[in-house]
Design a protein around this motif. Structure first.
Motif, PDB file in Angstrom:
ATOM      1  N   ASP A  15      -8.491   1.504 -11.430  1.00  0.00           N
ATOM      2  CA  ASP A  15      -7.081   1.146 -11.295  1.00  0.00           C
ATOM      3  C   ASP A  15      -6.696   1.243  -9.814  1.00  0.00           C
ATOM      4  O   ASP A  15      -7.409   1.851  -9.008  1.00  0.00           O
ATOM      5  CB  ASP A  15      -6.200   2.099 -12.112  1.00  0.00           C
ATOM      6  CG  ASP A  15      -6.527   2.065 -13.597  1.00  0.00           C
ATOM      7  OD1 ASP A  15      -7.124   1.066 -14.044  1.00  0.00           O
ATOM      8  OD2 ASP A  15      -6.182   3.037 -14.302  1.00  0.00           O
ATOM      9  N   ARG A  16      -5.541   0.650  -9.465  1.00  0.00           N
ATOM     10  CA  ARG A  16      -5.074   0.688  -8.074  1.00  0.00           C
ATOM     11  C   ARG A  16      -3.673   1.287  -8.005  1.00  0.00           C
ATOM     12  O   ARG A  16      -2.841   1.033  -8.877  1.00  0.00           O
ATOM     13  CB  ARG A  16      -5.074  -0.715  -7.467  1.00  0.00           C
ATOM     14  CG  ARG A  16      -6.466  -1.293  -7.284  1.00  0.00           C
ATOM     15  CD  ARG A  16      -6.405  -2.707  -6.747  1.00  0.00           C
ATOM     16  NE  ARG A  16      -5.884  -3.648  -7.722  1.00  0.00           N
ATOM     17  CZ  ARG A  16      -4.777  -4.361  -7.574  1.00  0.00           C
ATOM     18  NH1 ARG A  16      -4.054  -4.236  -6.477  1.00  0.00           N
ATOM     19  NH2 ARG A  16      -4.382  -5.208  -8.511  1.00  0.00           N
ATOM     20  N   ARG A  17      -3.417   2.050  -6.934  1.00  0.00           N
ATOM     21  CA  ARG A  17      -2.119   2.686  -6.762  1.00  0.00           C
ATOM     22  C   ARG A  17      -1.819   2.845  -5.277  1.00  0.00           C
ATOM     23  O   ARG A  17      -2.719   3.092  -4.466  1.00  0.00           O
ATOM     24  CB  ARG A  17      -2.101   4.057  -7.449  1.00  0.00           C
ATOM     25  CG  ARG A  17      -0.730   4.732  -7.448  1.00  0.00           C
ATOM     26  CD  ARG A  17      -0.795   6.028  -8.229  1.00  0.00           C
ATOM     27  NE  ARG A  17      -1.647   7.017  -7.578  1.00  0.00           N
ATOM     28  CZ  ARG A  17      -2.119   8.097  -8.186  1.00  0.00           C
ATOM     29  NH1 ARG A  17      -1.853   8.313  -9.470  1.00  0.00           N
ATOM     30  NH2 ARG A  17      -2.875   8.957  -7.538  1.00  0.00           N
ATOM     31  N   GLY A  18      -0.548   2.679  -4.894  1.00  0.00           N
ATOM     32  CA  GLY A  18      -0.150   2.822  -3.500  1.00  0.00           C
ATOM     33  C   GLY A  18       0.029   4.279  -3.097  1.00  0.00           C
ATOM     34  O   GLY A  18       0.063   5.182  -3.935  1.00  0.00           O
ATOM     35  N   ASN A  19       0.163   4.502  -1.789  1.00  0.00           N
ATOM     36  CA  ASN A  19       0.308   5.854  -1.238  1.00  0.00           C
ATOM     37  C   ASN A  19       1.477   5.856  -0.248  1.00  0.00           C
ATOM     38  O   ASN A  19       1.378   5.293   0.840  1.00  0.00           O
ATOM     39  CB  ASN A  19      -0.982   6.281  -0.543  1.00  0.00           C
ATOM     40  CG  ASN A  19      -0.879   7.667   0.073  1.00  0.00           C
ATOM     41  OD1 ASN A  19       0.140   8.344  -0.045  1.00  0.00           O
ATOM     42  ND2 ASN A  19      -1.935   8.083   0.749  1.00  0.00           N
ATOM     43  N   PRO A  20       2.615   6.481  -0.605  1.00  0.00           N
ATOM     44  CA  PRO A  20       3.791   6.441   0.267  1.00  0.00           C
ATOM     45  C   PRO A  20       3.670   7.282   1.532  1.00  0.00           C
ATOM     46  O   PRO A  20       4.537   7.196   2.410  1.00  0.00           O
ATOM     47  CB  PRO A  20       4.910   6.976  -0.632  1.00  0.00           C
ATOM     48  CG  PRO A  20       4.214   7.830  -1.638  1.00  0.00           C
ATOM     49  CD  PRO A  20       2.884   7.192  -1.868  1.00  0.00           C
ATOM     50  N   THR A  53       0.819  -1.214   0.000  1.00  0.00           N
ATOM     51  CA  THR A  53       0.000   0.000   0.000  1.00  0.00           C
ATOM     52  C   THR A  53       0.851   1.263   0.000  1.00  0.00           C
ATOM     53  O   THR A  53       0.332   2.348  -0.276  1.00  0.00           O
ATOM     54  CB  THR A  53      -0.929   0.024   1.219  1.00  0.00           C
ATOM     55  OG1 THR A  53      -0.145  -0.012   2.429  1.00  0.00           O
ATOM     56  CG2 THR A  53      -1.886  -1.149   1.213  1.00  0.00           C
ATOM     57  N   LEU A  54       2.150   1.142   0.286  1.00  0.00           N
ATOM     58  CA  LEU A  54       3.028   2.310   0.291  1.00  0.00           C
ATOM     59  C   LEU A  54       3.661   2.573  -1.068  1.00  0.00           C
ATOM     60  O   LEU A  54       4.025   3.705  -1.379  1.00  0.00           O
ATOM     61  CB  LEU A  54       4.140   2.123   1.327  1.00  0.00           C
ATOM     62  CG  LEU A  54       3.723   2.103   2.803  1.00  0.00           C
ATOM     63  CD1 LEU A  54       4.912   1.716   3.668  1.00  0.00           C
ATOM     64  CD2 LEU A  54       3.171   3.448   3.229  1.00  0.00           C
ATOM     65  N   ILE A  55       3.834   1.539  -1.901  1.00  0.00           N
ATOM     66  CA  ILE A  55       4.537   1.687  -3.178  1.00  0.00           C
ATOM     67  C   ILE A  55       3.616   2.357  -4.195  1.00  0.00           C
ATOM     68  O   ILE A  55       2.548   1.829  -4.518  1.00  0.00           O
ATOM     69  CB  ILE A  55       4.995   0.319  -3.708  1.00  0.00           C
ATOM     70  CG1 ILE A  55       5.852  -0.393  -2.659  1.00  0.00           C
ATOM     71  CG2 ILE A  55       5.751   0.490  -5.013  1.00  0.00           C
ATOM     72  CD1 ILE A  55       7.081   0.365  -2.251  1.00  0.00           C
ATOM     73  N   PRO A  56       3.991   3.502  -4.757  1.00  0.00           N
ATOM     74  CA  PRO A  56       3.083   4.261  -5.628  1.00  0.00           C
ATOM     75  C   PRO A  56       3.088   3.788  -7.083  1.00  0.00           C
ATOM     76  O   PRO A  56       3.146   4.600  -8.008  1.00  0.00           O
ATOM     77  CB  PRO A  56       3.633   5.683  -5.519  1.00  0.00           C
ATOM     78  CG  PRO A  56       5.092   5.489  -5.315  1.00  0.00           C
ATOM     79  CD  PRO A  56       5.239   4.239  -4.493  1.00  0.00           C
ATOM     80  N   ARG A  57       3.028   2.485  -7.310  1.00  0.00           N
ATOM     81  CA  ARG A  57       2.911   2.016  -8.679  1.00  0.00           C
ATOM     82  C   ARG A  57       1.447   1.700  -8.983  1.00  0.00           C
ATOM     83  O   ARG A  57       0.644   1.484  -8.089  1.00  0.00           O
ATOM     84  CB  ARG A  57       3.798   0.808  -8.932  1.00  0.00           C
ATOM     85  CG  ARG A  57       3.421  -0.448  -8.187  1.00  0.00           C
ATOM     86  CD  ARG A  57       4.296  -1.598  -8.664  1.00  0.00           C
ATOM     87  NE  ARG A  57       3.974  -2.842  -7.992  1.00  0.00           N
ATOM     88  CZ  ARG A  57       4.474  -4.016  -8.358  1.00  0.00           C
ATOM     89  NH1 ARG A  57       5.291  -4.091  -9.387  1.00  0.00           N
ATOM     90  NH2 ARG A  57       4.148  -5.107  -7.704  1.00  0.00           N
ATOM     91  N   LYS A  58       1.146   1.614 -10.266  1.00  0.00           N
ATOM     92  CA  LYS A  58      -0.245   1.564 -10.711  1.00  0.00           C
ATOM     93  C   LYS A  58      -0.563   0.229 -11.363  1.00  0.00           C
ATOM     94  O   LYS A  58       0.228  -0.294 -12.138  1.00  0.00           O
ATOM     95  CB  LYS A  58      -0.500   2.703 -11.700  1.00  0.00           C
ATOM     96  CG  LYS A  58      -1.932   2.881 -12.148  1.00  0.00           C
ATOM     97  CD  LYS A  58      -2.023   4.093 -13.049  1.00  0.00           C
ATOM     98  CE  LYS A  58      -3.404   4.296 -13.623  1.00  0.00           C
ATOM     99  NZ  LYS A  58      -3.476   5.461 -14.526  1.00  0.00           N
TER     100      LYS A  58
END
Length: 728
Positions: A509-514, A492-497
């Motif tokens: 789509d899903r993306r993490g939040n650092p 959940t921390l890695i901001p990849r999509k």
């Protein structure tokens, strides 16, 4: 539903009544000697509240997945449809990381599926509803600690062969248990292997309306999935007893599984806009391996003190490949996407605990009794390195818009925890457990497709639990005050999509939040317990948790795409009550058959301040769950039978001002029978999900411009399982 439950319960009672009325040719008197160890009950006697589920209870229904065992325990629910893998384990109705799952006191690696753990390798399951300093306090809802087999018996060999069959699935399995003792040495080995095949059809409906409520969209989809998988568990253990009384233990656990599927989706649009792709064909495969080994040294010191040291190493590897082929309106395909992902994780950890029991000096005559303490302190530290890669390639077909990506990252997670605790027996009837734990966590990640991530957090957790036994020796009161937390996972921390095929508010789509922060909770638990007879229990408990930095899935609209990402959003509160009863019928009447009854009911409430009500519950919390069970054993112990009914309520839950979700009620009815053919061989027959109830989920989105509803139905399936057990 009610007739089926009544039939299952009455069948067990009828067998019991027939056994009572059967004339006995001869009756052998049996003398049972119980030592002090047999009288010890962790739930009743430990100051830090803990419920222990024995191996006999775990293996009663011949389950092949630990999730099926957990769904029958009071206060625990398993998400998803019955009989399908991947269900989330929840305490107090809360999942998504609020419930901590441990294996031998340690967290499993990211991506490890707990339902791939075979019950045959488990010695016991510990359920901790309030935190203790010795384990991680990442347990806002509670902790479930799965302890792998440690008990060793001389020259034991046991083999089991099992075949499960349903209308849409099949699953054979086998297991081997071996152990023996020598002079100063003992060993055990558990091994399990299984396969499964399934062929399921899952329908989905999408409906939409404009801002005035006028219908503007109606779609129907079918998703047919043919899957097959296999896997195995290995759990070897060796014990050495040294001349000075020290013990050294080596314990390892290896898990491997693979899965492959072919799936086909077809969508028909009655009116409104069609999806980007109305037909999709997918192939998917993955391979997962996980291994951990630890070395444990226990050194005895003077005056009853003890030093317990452990060092462990773990490694996990996984790979996944998918091929997606999609088109629309009967035209040639415009999407041909291949995705290959790999991850590797290795970790090192060390734990140490120094414990010392001590007693104040014996008081003089007329003074209060001496008080006893059990003091311990220790550490828990570890480093985990993870490398992750994901390569997506879209073919440049006519009419397509390729979305290629090379996303990879390397992450390092460092953790350190220090704790101290003391269990103080103030009087024979009153004891207090106090503890304090500090945990620090740092996550660093970097990769070519993402910005560098550094997230650091620490939590200080004071804990107090107390147990007071009333003078009648049957009743007791418990109280616990805890501080717990929920740390954001590395993923959940890695901001990849991660991109969805048919992007929409209900399929984003899903993306993490650092920038995520840990959720912090202050908890209060209170309970009353009444014990009587041999195994009778009535209990009532209540709890409350106040949570700061509440995390939920936010929904964004960027670059013509809907994106879901985790965000911290204010405060939340959860409350609950739980009632439980279990007792043998012999506690109520003389000359009763060996019939055991058990029942529980849990009611949960929660409120998220930043989400408008009603139904603004925490993480789609299960508001109501219940269990009902009956077990019977003949007087000679040759036949055992029983049934278990578990209920989990659903309903609507609001996730934000625009998002919501709905889950249907889930009812599980299981029955089993065990025949001991002789001293070495047994036959076990079980039927799971006897009601075969369908399971419905909905994803909802609504704003000023209109609404969208996506409803999916997973059909129910009854499964028959036959197990042959042999000891030699």
């Amino acid at each position: 539903m009610k007739p089926a439950i009544a039939i299952a319960v009455l069948s067990v009672c009828a067998v019991a009544q027939a056994e009572v009325e059967r004339p006995k040719e001869a009756e052998m008197q049996k003398v049972e000697v119980k030592g002090s160890a047999a009288k010890y009950d962790a739930r009743r006697d430990d100051t830090a509240s803990k419920t222990v589920v024995s191996a006999e209870e775990i293996q009663k229904y011949g389950d092949t997945s630990v999730n099926d065992v957990l769904k029958r325990l009071p206060g625990i629910t398993v998400g998803g449809a019955a009989g399908r893998p991947g269900g989330e384990i929840r305490m107090r109705g809360l999942g998504a990381g609020y419930t901590q799952i441990l294996i031998n006191g340690e967290r499993a690696p990211a991506g490890f599926s707990i339902d791939s753990l075979a019950p045959d390798v488990i010695e016991r399951i510990e359920v901790l509803r309030a935190a203790s300093a010795e384990f991680s306090t990442q347990s806002i809802a509670g902790t479930i600690n799965i302890v792998l087999k440690k008990a060793l018996k001389s020259a034991q060999r046991e083999v089991k062969f099992s075949q499960a069959k349903g209308s849409k699935s099949s699953s054979p399995s086998m297991s081997l248990q071996m152990s023996d003792k020598g002079v100063g040495t003992s060993y055990s080995l558990g091994a399990n292997a299984w396969r499964f095949m399934s062929n399921r059809m899952t329908p989905t409906w999408e409906t939409g309306a404009d801002g005035d409520g006028v219908p503007k969209l109606s779609r129907a989809s079918t998703w047919q999935d043919q899957g097959r998988g296999q896997g195995f568990n290995l759990s070897p253990r060796i014990n050495w007893t040294l001349e000075n009384g020290d013990t050294v233990t080596s314990q390892s656990f290896v898990n491997w599984n693979s899965f492959a599927s072919n799936s086909h989706g077809r969508t028909t649009t009655a009116f409104g806009a069609g999806p980007d792709y109305d037909r999709t064909d997918n192939t998917y495969s993955n391979h997962n391996g996980f291994g951990r080994t630890d070395l444990n040294w226990v050194h005895k010191l003077g005056q009853g003190a003890k030093l317990d040291l452990k060092a462990a190493y773990s490694m996990a590897r996984s790979s996944a490949d998918s091929l997606q082929f999609a088109g629309s309106n009967g035209l040639p395909a415009t999407l041909l996407r291949t995705v290959h992902g790999e991850s590797q994780e290795q970790g090192w950890s060390t734990q140490g605990k120094y414990s010392l029991p001590y007693t104040f000096s014996t008081p003089a005559e007329g003074e209060p009794d001496a008080t006893e303490h059990a003091l311990s302190m220790g550490w828990d530290a570890g480093i985990t390195d993870r490398d992750d890669s994901r390569v997506q390639r879209d073919a440049d077909l006519p009419g397509s818009a390729p979305m290629n990506s090379d996303e990879g990252f390397s992450a390092k997670v460092t953790r350190l925890a220090l704790y101290g605790q003391d269990e103080w027996n103030i009087t024979p009837r009153w004891s207090i457990y106090t503890g304090v734990r500090w945990e620090g966590l740092e996550t660093r990640a970097d990769g070519g497709a993402i910005d560098a991530v550094q997230n650091r957090s620490s939590v200080f957790s004071p804990i107090m639990q107390t147990l007071f036994k009333l003078p009648n020796k049957k009743d007791q009161l418990r109280l616990a005050v805890t501080r717990t937390y929920k740390a954001p996972s590395t993923a959940t921390l890695i901001p990849r999509k991660f991109s969805s095929i048919n992007n929409s508010p209900t399929e984003p789509d899903r993306r993490g939040n650092p920038d995520l922060k840990p959720e912090l909770a202050l908890g209060l638990d209170a309970s009353f317990e009444h014990y009587w007879g041999d195994g009778g229990l009535l209990s009532a408990s209540a709890s409350v948790r106040r949570i700061q930095n509440y995390t939920h899935q936010g929904l964004l609209y960027e670059d013509q795409r809907w994106i879901s990402t985790s965000i911290n959003d204010g405060r939340a509160e959860t409350r609950g009550i739980e009632l439980e009863a279990k007792f043998p019928v012999s506690a109520l009447m003389d000359d009763a058959p060996k019939l055991d009854l058990r029942a529980s009911v849990s009611r949960n409430w929660s409120r998220v301040d930043s989400v408008p009500g009603p139904d603004n519950r925490l993480d789609q919390q299960v508001p109501l769950s219940a269990t009902l069970g009956v077990d019977y054993k003949t007087a000679d112990g040759q036949v055992s039978t029983g049934s278990s009914f578990s209920f989990r309520n659903g309903g609507l839950a609001r996730l934000s001002g625009t998002q919501g979700g709905y889950t249907s009620v889930r009812r599980d009815l299981d029955v089993y029978a065990l025949w001991k053919l002789d001293q070495q061989n047994s036959l076990r027959v079980a039927v799971s999900n006897l009601l075969a109830q369908d399971y419905t989920t909905e994803s909802l989105y609504s704003d000023a411009n209109g609404s969208l509803n996506r409803r999916t139905v997973a059909d129910g399936e009854t499964q028959l399982r036959v197990t042959v057990e042999a000891r030699f």
